[in-house]
Design an enzyme around this catalytic site. Structure first.
Site, short mmCIF file in Angstrom:
data_model
loop_
_atom_site.label_atom_id
_atom_site.label_comp_id
_atom_site.label_asym_id
_atom_site.label_seq_id
_atom_site.Cartn_x
_atom_site.Cartn_y
_atom_site.Cartn_z
N SER A 173 0.83 -1.21 0.00
CA SER A 173 0.00 0.00 0.00
C SER A 173 0.86 1.25 0.00
O SER A 173 0.62 2.19 -0.77
CB SER A 173 -0.91 0.00 1.23
OG SER A 173 -1.65 -1.19 1.34
N THR A 174 1.87 1.28 0.87
CA THR A 174 2.78 2.43 0.95
C THR A 174 3.51 2.65 -0.36
O THR A 174 3.83 3.79 -0.72
CB THR A 174 3.78 2.21 2.10
OG1 THR A 174 3.06 2.04 3.32
CG2 THR A 174 4.73 3.39 2.24
N TYR A 188 -1.65 -10.73 4.10
CA TYR A 188 -1.77 -9.30 4.43
C TYR A 188 -3.23 -8.98 4.72
O TYR A 188 -4.07 -8.99 3.82
CB TYR A 188 -1.24 -8.48 3.25
CG TYR A 188 -1.22 -6.98 3.40
CD1 TYR A 188 -1.46 -6.35 4.62
CD2 TYR A 188 -0.94 -6.18 2.30
CE1 TYR A 188 -1.42 -4.97 4.73
CE2 TYR A 188 -0.90 -4.80 2.40
CZ TYR A 188 -1.14 -4.20 3.62
OH TYR A 188 -1.11 -2.83 3.72
N LYS A 193 0.68 -10.23 8.17
CA LYS A 193 0.78 -8.79 8.40
C LYS A 193 -0.60 -8.33 8.85
O LYS A 193 -1.54 -8.28 8.06
CB LYS A 193 1.21 -8.07 7.13
CG LYS A 193 1.37 -6.56 7.29
CD LYS A 193 1.86 -5.94 5.97
CE LYS A 193 2.22 -4.48 6.13
NZ LYS A 193 1.04 -3.61 6.22
N THR A 235 -2.69 -5.55 9.87
CA THR A 235 -2.89 -4.10 9.89
C THR A 235 -4.31 -3.83 10.37
O THR A 235 -5.24 -3.59 9.60
CB THR A 235 -2.62 -3.48 8.51
OG1 THR A 235 -1.31 -3.88 8.08
CG2 THR A 235 -2.67 -1.97 8.57
N GLY A 247 0.88 -3.95 11.92
CA GLY A 247 0.81 -3.14 10.72
C GLY A 247 0.58 -1.66 10.93
O GLY A 247 0.95 -0.86 10.08
N ASP A 305 1.62 1.66 12.58
CA ASP A 305 2.81 2.19 13.24
C ASP A 305 2.50 2.82 14.60
O ASP A 305 3.31 2.76 15.52
CB ASP A 305 3.49 3.24 12.35
CG ASP A 305 3.89 2.70 11.00
OD1 ASP A 305 3.57 1.53 10.70
OD2 ASP A 305 4.54 3.43 10.23
N GLU A 306 1.33 3.46 14.71
CA GLU A 306 0.99 4.20 15.92
C GLU A 306 0.73 3.29 17.12
O GLU A 306 0.68 3.77 18.27
CB GLU A 306 -0.22 5.10 15.67
CG GLU A 306 -1.49 4.40 15.27
CD GLU A 306 -1.64 4.23 13.76
OE1 GLU A 306 -2.80 4.15 13.30
OE2 GLU A 306 -0.61 4.18 13.04
N SER A 366 5.08 2.15 7.23
CA SER A 366 5.49 3.20 6.29
C SER A 366 6.42 4.22 6.93
O SER A 366 7.37 4.68 6.30
CB SER A 366 4.26 3.89 5.71
OG SER A 366 3.44 4.41 6.75
#
EC number: 4.1.3.3
Length: 297
Positions: A47-48, A137, A165, A167, A189, A191-192, A208
């Site tokens: 996606s990134t 994913y 993965k 997310t 997945g 980051d936060e 990302s």
């Protein structure tokens, strides 16, 4: 192989030039920049990487360039997912040819495929990957495919699947997956919530924002390994301050702009229909780039 897949993997961006064509030199610099900052591996063409606004030929070209620059230095995972099984198989064969360590594929999307069709899709890709392990994913917010826990359990036990993965912000589900599959490589997945994902059972992450501050995420891993939860929380907070800004700017274009100010990416543009960053954010992004460069040094 499962151990080699563990760690902090940057979801690689794909640089374009002013004519919206692949910028191979910036791509090579970005790969080197990630290696220099201590990333364990790269997740290429996801996606990134704006994979879904590229042709299959362009996606193959990206795989080839990244392999030339990084093969044997870090772990390389090729995201080969498309809506079409045949297209995904073509990319999986290319990943094998270029020497990638694993392939990954998002659940087939847009059309309301049955779960058995999802399973058949993954089996076909695994077959074309010719021995490369598969990273399933799961990204329901973008794919629109909302897998149940039972369906996830089925997918990750298909022959050839080695990793997931995940997310999703559902940390309870992350822990449930870990509990059910202790040997599965499990990536956080979002980051936060990286630190929280690790505490819920993830082995590492694919993200990302690792492209611009991968060392911070490595620091979170190390802090938790040493039992220093407070340090991991502090580092996550610093990451999230950056993410706050990137959400305002648009994450991918914001990242490319930061990397432009870091002299890594020549042109800070995503492929249309993505628009450029609003100019009002440029001073903040430039200051962030300088701060991160000083921190990295």
């Amino acid at each position: 192989m499962a151990k080699a897949l563990q760690g902090v993997m940057a979801a690689l961006l794909t640089p374009f030039d002013h004519q919206q064509q692949l910028d191979s030199e910036s791509l090579r610099r970005l790969v080197r920049f990630n290696i220099e900052q201590g990333i364990d591996g790269l997740y290429v063409g996801g996606s990134t990487g704006e994979a879904f606004v590229q042709s299959l030929a362009e996606r193959e070209q990206v795989l080839e360039i990244v392999a030339e620059e990084a093969k044997g230095k870090i772990t390389l995972i090729a995201h080969v997912g498309t809506v079409s099984t045949a297209g995904s198989q073509q990319l999986a064969s290319a990943a094998k040819r270029y020497g990638f360590d694993a392939v990954s594929a998002v659940t087939p999307f847009y059309y309301p495929f049955s779960f058995e069709e999802h399973c058949d899709h993954y089996r076909a890709i695994i077959d074309s990957a010719d021995g490369l392990p598969m990273v399933v994913y799961n990204i329901p917010a973008l794919s629109g495919v909302k897998l149940t826990l039972d369906q996830i359990n089925t997918l990750v036990t298909l022959p050839g699947v080695s990793a997931l993965k995940q997310t999703s912000g559902d940390l309870f589900q992350m822990e449930q997956i870990r509990r059910a599959h202790p040997d599965l490589v499990l990536y956080n997945g979002y980051d936060e919530i990286f630190a929280s994902g690790l505490l819920a059972g993830a082995d590492g992450g694919i993200g990302s924002t690792y492209n611009i501050m991968g060392w911070r995420y490595q620091g979170i891993v190390q802090a938790l390994r040493e039992g220093d939860v407070a340090k991991a929380q502090r580092l996550q907070t610093e990451c999230n301050k950056v993410i706050d800004l990137l959400i305002k700017t648009g994450v991918f274009r914001g990242l490319k702009t930061v990397l432009h100010y870091m002299d890594v990416v020549s042109v800070p543009l995503c492929r249309k229909p993505f628009a450029p960053v609003d100019e009002k954010y440029l001073p903040e992004l430039k200051a962030l780039a300088q701060q991160l460069l000083e921190e990295k040094a």
